[in-house]
Design a protein around this motif. Sequence first.
Motif, mmCIF file in Angstrom:
data_model
loop_
_atom_site.group_PDB
_atom_site.id
_atom_site.type_symbol
_atom_site.label_atom_id
_atom_site.label_comp_id
_atom_site.label_asym_id
_atom_site.label_seq_id
_atom_site.Cartn_x
_atom_site.Cartn_y
_atom_site.Cartn_z
ATOM 1 N N LYS A 186 18.124 13.286 -6.102
ATOM 2 C CA LYS A 186 18.072 14.712 -6.429
ATOM 3 C C LYS A 186 17.540 15.523 -5.248
ATOM 4 C CE LYS A 186 18.607 16.211 -10.174
ATOM 5 N NZ LYS A 186 19.821 16.789 -10.824
ATOM 6 N N LYS A 187 16.550 14.968 -4.542
ATOM 7 C CA LYS A 187 15.996 15.665 -3.385
ATOM 8 C C LYS A 187 17.024 15.771 -2.256
ATOM 9 C CE LYS A 187 11.094 14.623 -4.147
ATOM 10 N NZ LYS A 187 9.885 13.938 -3.622
ATOM 11 N N VAL A 188 17.812 14.723 -2.068
ATOM 12 C CA VAL A 188 18.884 14.774 -1.070
ATOM 13 C C VAL A 188 19.893 15.849 -1.462
ATOM 14 C CG1 VAL A 188 20.826 13.521 -0.048
ATOM 15 C CG2 VAL A 188 18.626 12.368 -0.355
ATOM 16 N N ASP A 189 20.213 15.909 -2.738
ATOM 17 C CA ASP A 189 21.144 16.918 -3.259
ATOM 18 C C ASP A 189 20.626 18.325 -2.958
ATOM 19 O OD1 ASP A 189 23.585 17.399 -4.521
ATOM 20 O OD2 ASP A 189 22.648 17.683 -6.481
ATOM 21 N N GLU A 190 19.338 18.529 -3.179
ATOM 22 C CA GLU A 190 18.717 19.831 -2.916
ATOM 23 C C GLU A 190 18.728 20.149 -1.428
ATOM 24 O OE1 GLU A 190 14.852 19.370 -4.605
ATOM 25 O OE2 GLU A 190 15.584 19.277 -6.676
ATOM 26 N N THR A 191 18.476 19.140 -0.611
ATOM 27 C CA THR A 191 18.479 19.323 0.842
ATOM 28 C C THR A 191 19.862 19.735 1.341
ATOM 29 O OG1 THR A 191 16.723 17.669 1.116
ATOM 30 C CG2 THR A 191 18.060 18.185 3.060
ATOM 31 N N LEU A 192 20.894 19.101 0.814
ATOM 32 C CA LEU A 192 22.266 19.431 1.200
ATOM 33 C C LEU A 192 22.634 20.845 0.763
ATOM 34 C CD1 LEU A 192 23.997 16.049 0.290
ATOM 35 C CD2 LEU A 192 23.739 17.000 2.590
ATOM 36 N N ALA A 193 22.168 21.238 -0.422
ATOM 37 C CA ALA A 193 22.451 22.580 -0.932
ATOM 38 C C ALA A 193 21.777 23.644 -0.061
ATOM 39 C CB ALA A 193 21.982 22.704 -2.375
ATOM 40 N N LYS A 194 20.518 23.417 0.308
ATOM 41 C CA LYS A 194 19.784 24.367 1.143
ATOM 42 C C LYS A 194 20.394 24.459 2.540
ATOM 43 C CE LYS A 194 15.349 23.774 -1.233
ATOM 44 N NZ LYS A 194 13.956 23.231 -1.121
ATOM 45 N N GLY A 195 20.918 23.336 3.019
ATOM 46 C CA GLY A 195 21.534 23.325 4.344
ATOM 47 C C GLY A 195 22.963 23.801 4.352
ATOM 48 N N ARG A 196 23.486 24.175 3.188
ATOM 49 C CA ARG A 196 24.858 24.675 3.051
ATOM 50 C C ARG A 196 25.889 23.702 3.615
ATOM 51 N NH1 ARG A 196 24.194 31.163 4.511
ATOM 52 N NH2 ARG A 196 22.636 31.606 2.894
ATOM 53 N N TYR A 197 25.697 22.433 3.275
ATOM 54 C CA TYR A 197 26.621 21.406 3.764
ATOM 55 C C TYR A 197 27.886 21.296 2.914
ATOM 56 C CZ TYR A 197 23.044 19.634 6.969
ATOM 57 O OH TYR A 197 22.133 19.502 7.983
ATOM 58 N N ARG A 198 27.934 22.033 1.822
ATOM 59 C CA ARG A 198 29.080 21.986 0.901
ATOM 60 C C ARG A 198 29.324 20.572 0.385
ATOM 61 N NH1 ARG A 198 33.597 25.948 3.822
ATOM 62 N NH2 ARG A 198 32.280 27.811 3.888
ATOM 63 N N MET A 199 28.242 19.866 0.163
ATOM 64 C CA MET A 199 28.312 18.515 -0.393
ATOM 65 C C MET A 199 27.325 18.415 -1.537
ATOM 66 S SD MET A 199 28.268 16.335 3.161
ATOM 67 C CE MET A 199 28.375 14.742 2.347
ATOM 68 N N VAL A 200 27.794 17.908 -2.666
ATOM 69 C CA VAL A 200 26.912 17.704 -3.813
ATOM 70 C C VAL A 200 26.966 16.235 -4.217
ATOM 71 C CG1 VAL A 200 27.156 20.062 -4.677
ATOM 72 C CG2 VAL A 200 28.743 18.281 -5.466
ATOM 73 N N MET A 201 25.957 15.803 -4.927
ATOM 74 C CA MET A 201 25.927 14.411 -5.366
ATOM 75 C C MET A 201 27.113 14.120 -6.281
ATOM 76 S SD MET A 201 22.780 12.266 -7.096
ATOM 77 C CE MET A 201 22.553 13.437 -8.442
ATOM 78 N N ASN A 202 27.783 13.005 -6.047
ATOM 79 C CA ASN A 202 28.874 12.602 -6.921
ATOM 80 C C ASN A 202 28.432 11.421 -7.793
ATOM 81 O OD1 ASN A 202 29.160 10.217 -5.321
ATOM 82 N ND2 ASN A 202 30.513 11.312 -3.912
ATOM 83 N N ALA A 203 29.326 10.945 -8.628
ATOM 84 C CA ALA A 203 28.980 9.875 -9.560
ATOM 85 C C ALA A 203 28.558 8.596 -8.848
ATOM 86 C CB ALA A 203 30.159 9.594 -10.499
#
Length: 266
Positions: A186-203
Amino acid sequence: MKGPTTLKQAEDNWHTSMGALFNGERVVLRGKDLFTELNEVSWFKYLMFAITGKFFSDKEIDLIEKVWTLTVSYPEPRIWNNRVASISGSARSTGALGVAAGIAVSEASIYGNQINISAIDFIQRAKLAIDNNQDLNIIVKKELKTKRIISGYGRPLITTDERIAPLTHAANKLQLSNGPHFKAAKKVDETLAKGRYRMVMNASGLAAALIADLGFTKEQYYYCSIIAFSAGIIPCHIDAINKEEGSFFPLSCQRLNYTGQELRPW
């Protein structure tokens, strides 16, 4: 020792701590007698014990099953591995051959089982980094620089993953969604969102985190996921073999963009 000495010592002599059959007497798996100690264990729990050497609780087994059911058991014949089984069924090959071929191509490194193994490897490394108070931004940038992807995050074609919600719901219901790897994911997901990497956690990322919290190594995760796709592959073979032979996605010659030589005599 290597070479002839090793072969000579191994001739008619296999040392194993895994299992053996004693004809007319008993079967042993990891030191446990199948008929007296494992006789009331479910097939799936038996398989997990064979792979890991651990006995998981009923809740944990239920979660592992939910991971396979909700993430890779799609009876969709257009999916690459299912398509192999469908083609084999349409060609009237046997179920065993069609399913085996489908499982074999499930090892794909871009979107198959290999990416699942990469996902659990990454989330285990991310969890260790968090434990050591390392900056996740640096971890993410390094991963992208060296591998160009972050396994378990992002999805081709669409940005959402319909499997996240039901799998999270299942983990919450079983009270198995509060582990350190799940939190790290979840923290990695949040980090990617804040960095605007356009990547979200998948299944794949969520499943890897949940499985890692059960204590699986990436090697164990690989073995227990080998047949995970089969629940989607088998229905596709059955569906195809019950239809007209050769009728699975036929392609007319007129649709082929042939740019070679025209018709010519032999």
